[in-house]
Design a protein around this motif. Structure first.
Motif, PDB file in Angstrom:
ATOM      1  N   ALA A  81      -6.818   8.782  -7.584  1.00 58.50           N
ATOM      2  CA  ALA A  81      -6.168   8.037  -8.668  1.00 58.50           C
ATOM      3  C   ALA A  81      -7.063   6.918  -9.163  1.00 58.50           C
ATOM      4  CB  ALA A  81      -4.850   7.424  -8.175  1.00 58.50           C
ATOM      5  N   TRP A  82      -6.841   6.525 -10.427  1.00 55.28           N
ATOM      6  CA  TRP A  82      -7.388   5.282 -10.952  1.00 55.28           C
ATOM      7  C   TRP A  82      -6.470   4.146 -10.500  1.00 55.28           C
ATOM      8  CZ3 TRP A  82     -11.918   4.107 -12.972  1.00 55.28           C
ATOM      9  CH2 TRP A  82     -12.711   5.133 -13.495  1.00 55.28           C
ATOM     10  N   THR A  83      -7.060   3.102  -9.951  1.00 52.31           N
ATOM     11  CA  THR A  83      -6.283   2.021  -9.362  1.00 52.31           C
ATOM     12  C   THR A  83      -6.773   0.668  -9.853  1.00 52.31           C
ATOM     13  OG1 THR A  83      -5.975   3.355  -7.363  1.00 52.31           O
ATOM     14  CG2 THR A  83      -5.518   0.994  -7.182  1.00 52.31           C
ATOM     15  N   PRO A  84      -5.870  -0.214 -10.303  1.00 55.03           N
ATOM     16  CA  PRO A  84      -6.277  -1.568 -10.673  1.00 55.03           C
ATOM     17  C   PRO A  84      -6.312  -2.467  -9.436  1.00 55.03           C
ATOM     18  CG  PRO A  84      -3.942  -1.301 -11.112  1.00 55.03           C
ATOM     19  CD  PRO A  84      -4.427   0.026 -10.574  1.00 55.03           C
ATOM     20  N   TYR A  85      -7.246  -3.405  -9.427  1.00 58.80           N
ATOM     21  CA  TYR A  85      -7.347  -4.382  -8.345  1.00 58.80           C
ATOM     22  C   TYR A  85      -7.124  -5.783  -8.905  1.00 58.80           C
ATOM     23  CZ  TYR A  85      -8.971  -0.830  -5.135  1.00 58.80           C
ATOM     24  OH  TYR A  85      -9.035   0.288  -4.330  1.00 58.80           O
ATOM     25  N   PHE A  86      -6.419  -6.591  -8.123  1.00 56.80           N
ATOM     26  CA  PHE A  86      -6.100  -7.960  -8.510  1.00 56.80           C
ATOM     27  C   PHE A  86      -6.778  -8.927  -7.549  1.00 56.80           C
ATOM     28  CE2 PHE A  86      -2.825  -5.253 -10.161  1.00 56.80           C
ATOM     29  CZ  PHE A  86      -2.507  -5.784 -11.404  1.00 56.80           C
ATOM     30  N   ALA A  87      -7.340  -9.992  -8.109  1.00 55.13           N
ATOM     31  CA  ALA A  87      -8.074 -10.966  -7.318  1.00 55.13           C
ATOM     32  C   ALA A  87      -7.123 -11.861  -6.540  1.00 55.13           C
ATOM     33  CB  ALA A  87      -8.957 -11.812  -8.235  1.00 55.13           C
ATOM     34  N   VAL A  88      -7.414 -12.060  -5.262  1.00 59.68           N
ATOM     35  CA  VAL A  88      -6.588 -12.930  -4.421  1.00 59.68           C
ATOM     36  C   VAL A  88      -7.492 -13.830  -3.579  1.00 59.68           C
ATOM     37  CG1 VAL A  88      -4.702 -11.266  -4.318  1.00 59.68           C
ATOM     38  CG2 VAL A  88      -6.432 -11.273  -2.505  1.00 59.68           C
ATOM     39  N   GLU A  89      -6.947 -14.955  -3.150  1.00 59.53           N
ATOM     40  CA  GLU A  89      -7.682 -15.860  -2.270  1.00 59.53           C
ATOM     41  C   GLU A  89      -7.738 -15.351  -0.844  1.00 59.53           C
ATOM     42  OE1 GLU A  89      -7.686 -20.481  -3.223  1.00 59.53           O
ATOM     43  OE2 GLU A  89      -5.650 -19.683  -3.082  1.00 59.53           O
ATOM     44  N   ASP A  90      -6.641 -14.776  -0.369  1.00 58.15           N
ATOM     45  CA  ASP A  90      -6.514 -14.388   1.028  1.00 58.15           C
ATOM     46  C   ASP A  90      -5.794 -13.050   1.098  1.00 58.15           C
ATOM     47  OD1 ASP A  90      -5.645 -14.081   3.703  1.00 58.15           O
ATOM     48  OD2 ASP A  90      -5.689 -16.241   4.030  1.00 58.15           O
ATOM     49  N   ALA A  91      -6.535 -12.008   1.445  1.00 58.53           N
ATOM     50  CA  ALA A  91      -5.945 -10.668   1.469  1.00 58.53           C
ATOM     51  C   ALA A  91      -4.859 -10.542   2.528  1.00 58.53           C
ATOM     52  CB  ALA A  91      -7.040  -9.623   1.711  1.00 58.53           C
ATOM     53  N   ASP A  92      -5.019 -11.228   3.651  1.00 54.09           N
ATOM     54  CA  ASP A  92      -4.005 -11.157   4.702  1.00 54.09           C
ATOM     55  C   ASP A  92      -2.703 -11.813   4.259  1.00 54.09           C
ATOM     56  OD1 ASP A  92      -5.438  -9.813   6.853  1.00 54.09           O
ATOM     57  OD2 ASP A  92      -6.673 -11.606   6.954  1.00 54.09           O
ATOM     58  N   ALA A  93      -2.811 -13.004   3.671  1.00 56.48           N
ATOM     59  CA  ALA A  93      -1.615 -13.711   3.215  1.00 56.48           C
ATOM     60  C   ALA A  93      -0.921 -12.935   2.103  1.00 56.48           C
ATOM     61  CB  ALA A  93      -1.987 -15.110   2.737  1.00 56.48           C
ATOM     62  N   THR A  94      -1.693 -12.354   1.186  1.00 56.52           N
ATOM     63  CA  THR A  94      -1.104 -11.577   0.102  1.00 56.52           C
ATOM     64  C   THR A  94      -0.427 -10.323   0.640  1.00 56.52           C
ATOM     65  OG1 THR A  94      -2.822 -12.383  -1.407  1.00 56.52           O
ATOM     66  CG2 THR A  94      -1.565 -10.455  -2.101  1.00 56.52           C
ATOM     67  N   SER A  95      -1.059  -9.657   1.605  1.00 57.26           N
ATOM     68  CA  SER A  95      -0.450  -8.469   2.218  1.00 57.26           C
ATOM     69  C   SER A  95       0.868  -8.823   2.888  1.00 57.26           C
ATOM     70  CB  SER A  95      -1.414  -7.856   3.244  1.00 57.26           C
ATOM     71  OG  SER A  95      -2.587  -7.373   2.609  1.00 57.26           O
ATOM     72  N   ALA A  96       0.907  -9.976   3.531  1.00 57.57           N
ATOM     73  CA  ALA A  96       2.150 -10.401   4.175  1.00 57.57           C
ATOM     74  C   ALA A  96       3.247 -10.630   3.137  1.00 57.57           C
ATOM     75  CB  ALA A  96       1.904 -11.677   4.979  1.00 57.57           C
ATOM     76  N   ARG A  97       2.890 -11.230   1.994  1.00 58.37           N
ATOM     77  CA  ARG A  97       3.895 -11.455   0.944  1.00 58.37           C
ATOM     78  C   ARG A  97       4.393 -10.127   0.375  1.00 58.37           C
ATOM     79  NH1 ARG A  97       0.400 -15.865  -0.576  1.00 58.37           N
ATOM     80  NH2 ARG A  97      -0.491 -14.672  -2.305  1.00 58.37           N
ATOM     81  N   ILE A  98       3.517  -9.150   0.266  1.00 62.29           N
ATOM     82  CA  ILE A  98       3.925  -7.832  -0.226  1.00 62.29           C
ATOM     83  C   ILE A  98       4.963  -7.227   0.717  1.00 62.29           C
ATOM     84  CG2 ILE A  98       3.135  -5.452  -0.600  1.00 62.29           C
ATOM     85  CD1 ILE A  98       0.434  -6.690  -1.533  1.00 62.29           C
ATOM     86  N   ARG A  99       4.679  -7.257   2.013  1.00 66.89           N
ATOM     87  CA  ARG A  99       5.609  -6.687   2.992  1.00 66.89           C
ATOM     88  C   ARG A  99       6.930  -7.453   3.036  1.00 66.89           C
ATOM     89  NH1 ARG A  99       0.658  -6.580   6.186  1.00 66.89           N
ATOM     90  NH2 ARG A  99      -0.104  -4.421   6.365  1.00 66.89           N
TER      91      ARG A  99
END
Length: 273
Positions: A81-99
């Motif tokens: 698939a074609w996938t967009p990526y979004f810039a984040v400061e902290d991938a771990d913190a952002t992943s936690a917010r997603i979950r």
């Protein structure tokens, strides 16, 4: 045909400077060379090696970066698939917010040479990526040239904007964050006055047609949609939808590997604040 050159990366900037904004689009293919052949034929792109390894290429249009193409799908066990990526400061913190918001982190965060990335799906199933670290190329130049733009086709754009706003710090009172506005029944995302994405309602979660289910749609801007559509067909692609909008014709195409993308003449940042 070898379309690949090796050029040192320059003007790399950090994801921390462009919080929450789309920072890249990338194709996760099964095999690299067939994907390069198809997209090189359709768009006239050439390719150079990047910093993500031998199975990744940066697509260039007249020498300027457009997108990434990599044989990453088998390694990461994800769909082509074609996938967009979004810039984040902290991938771990952002992943936690997603979950925390009942969405899914499917892969990662994974460490690469220049940063860390993860693949996720929002609560309606639309797949997107996050990236912490150096951007693949000079992001402001990529944004300003608008070789590609994003549209989230989702069940409810307002609810989706709340989700992404909380996860990616949209509309936060911090330098570098994106602005969000509701305009003409769409949610419009801006960064530095430039429109960088649109969110539209009406997708159906259980639709048998994947183009109707919630998804991030990657659009590539071109001056000749009919010619590129014909070239895509000639090289094994399939046109799955097409039409004419106020700005001209458009077509949604499935490449020979199964990834879909849309070509049109619409530049989302024609309106600059």
């Amino acid at each position: 045909m070898d379309r690949t050159t090796t050029v040192p990366d320059s003007k790399a900037s950090s994801s921390a400077a462009v919080l929450g904004a789309p920072c890249w689009v990338s194709l996760m293919a099964r095999e690299l060379e067939p994907a390069l052949d198809f997209y090189g034929a359709v768009f006239g792109w050439t390719f150079r090696t990047g910093r993500l390894g031998e199975q990744f290429r940066v697509a260039l249009d007249d020498g300027e970066p457009v997108a990434g193409i990599g044989a990453l799908a088998p390694a990461l066990q994800v769909a082509v698939a074609w996938t967009p990526y979004f810039a984040v400061e902290d991938a771990d913190a952002t992943s936690a917010r997603i979950r925390e918001r009942s969405a899914t982190v499917a892969v990662g965060p994974v460490a690469f040479q220049t940063g860390r990335g993860a693949l996720a799906a929002d609560r309606d199933g639309a797949v997107f990526g996050i990236w912490q670290g150096k951007l693949v190329d000079d992001w402001e130049s990529w944004r300003d040239r608008e070789p590609a733009w994003l549209e989230l086709r989702t069940r409810n754009a307002f609810e989706a904007a709340i989700f992404y706003g909380e996860v990616l710090d949209w509309a936060a009172d911090r330098p570098g964050c994106c602005d969000v506005q509701y305009e003409a029944e769409e949610v419009v995302l801006r960064h530095g006055g430039h429109i960088v994405a649109r969110l539209s309602s009406g997708a159906l979660e259980a639709a048998p047609d994947p183009t109707i289910r919630p998804h991030w749609e990657v659009h590539f801007v071109t001056t000749d949609v009919p010619a590129k559509t014909a070239t895509a067909r000639a090289h094994g692609g399939m046109v799955i939808a097409q039409g004419t909008a106020s700005n001209g014709p458009w077509a949604t195409i499935r490449d020979p590997d199964g990834a879909t993308f849309t070509i049109d003449t619409r530049a989302v940042a024609q309106q600059k604040a």
